[in-house]
Scaffold this active site. Structure first.
Site, PDB file in Angstrom:
ATOM      1  CB  THR A  35      -0.939   0.037   1.221  1.00 52.33           C
ATOM      2  OG1 THR A  35      -0.156   0.079   2.409  1.00 52.33           O
ATOM      3  CG2 THR A  35      -1.869  -1.161   1.224  1.00 52.33           C
ATOM      4  CB  CYS A  58       4.756  -2.904   5.684  1.00 52.73           C
ATOM      5  SG  CYS A  58       3.165  -3.717   5.839  1.00 52.73           S
ATOM      6  CG  HIS A  59       1.679   2.686   4.062  1.00 54.71           C
ATOM      7  ND1 HIS A  59       0.461   2.435   3.469  1.00 54.71           N
ATOM      8  CD2 HIS A  59       1.667   3.999   4.398  1.00 54.71           C
ATOM      9  CE1 HIS A  59      -0.251   3.542   3.439  1.00 54.71           C
ATOM     10  NE2 HIS A  59       0.469   4.523   3.998  1.00 54.71           N
ATOM     11  CB  ALA A  60      -0.536  -2.553   4.555  1.00 57.84           C
ATOM     12  CB  VAL A  63      -2.551   2.628   7.355  1.00 58.13           C
ATOM     13  CG1 VAL A  63      -3.930   3.163   7.025  1.00 58.13           C
ATOM     14  CG2 VAL A  63      -1.476   3.643   6.969  1.00 58.13           C
TER      15      VAL A  63
END
Length: 107
Positions: A35, A58-60, A63
């Site tokens: 993502t 990680c980003h996913a 968030v």
């Protein structure tokens, strides 16, 4: 029934149609290689998120934890078509779906 194992990024359970590209609609499962920030608002309304790459930082993962959206990361290559109904068990780190060709072979 096909399934892939990944890493739990945010616990939960979701069932919904796959969204592989474009802006996700409420109730869809986002399936991406990874993502990016431009997908954040879609992640907020998604039923779940699955990424092929990444880990718990990680980003996913970050968030989804912020929005409390079930998320499994690092599942590896996925050959799931847009609209296929998937089950995301982010308590166990699994993603499951029915392959339409399995139904043809059973007949």
């Amino acid at each position: 029934m096909n399934h892939k194992q990944g890493q739990v990024a945010c616990r939960g359970f979701a069932i919904g149609p796959v969204n592989r590209n474009g802006i996700p609609k409420p109730g869809e499962i986002i399936v991406r290689e990874m993502t990016t920030p431009d997908l954040v608002m879609g992640m907020k309304v998604a039923a779940g998120v699955v990424t092929m790459l990444g880990g718990i930082l990680c980003h996913a993962a970050i968030v989804c934890r912020e929005f409390n959206v079930p998320c499994v990361v690092g599942v590896g290559p996925l050959a799931i078509e847009e609209g296929t109904e998937v089950t995301v068990d982010a308590n166990r780190g699994t993603v499951s779906w029915n392959d339409p060709t399995d139904r043809i072979q059973e007949a």
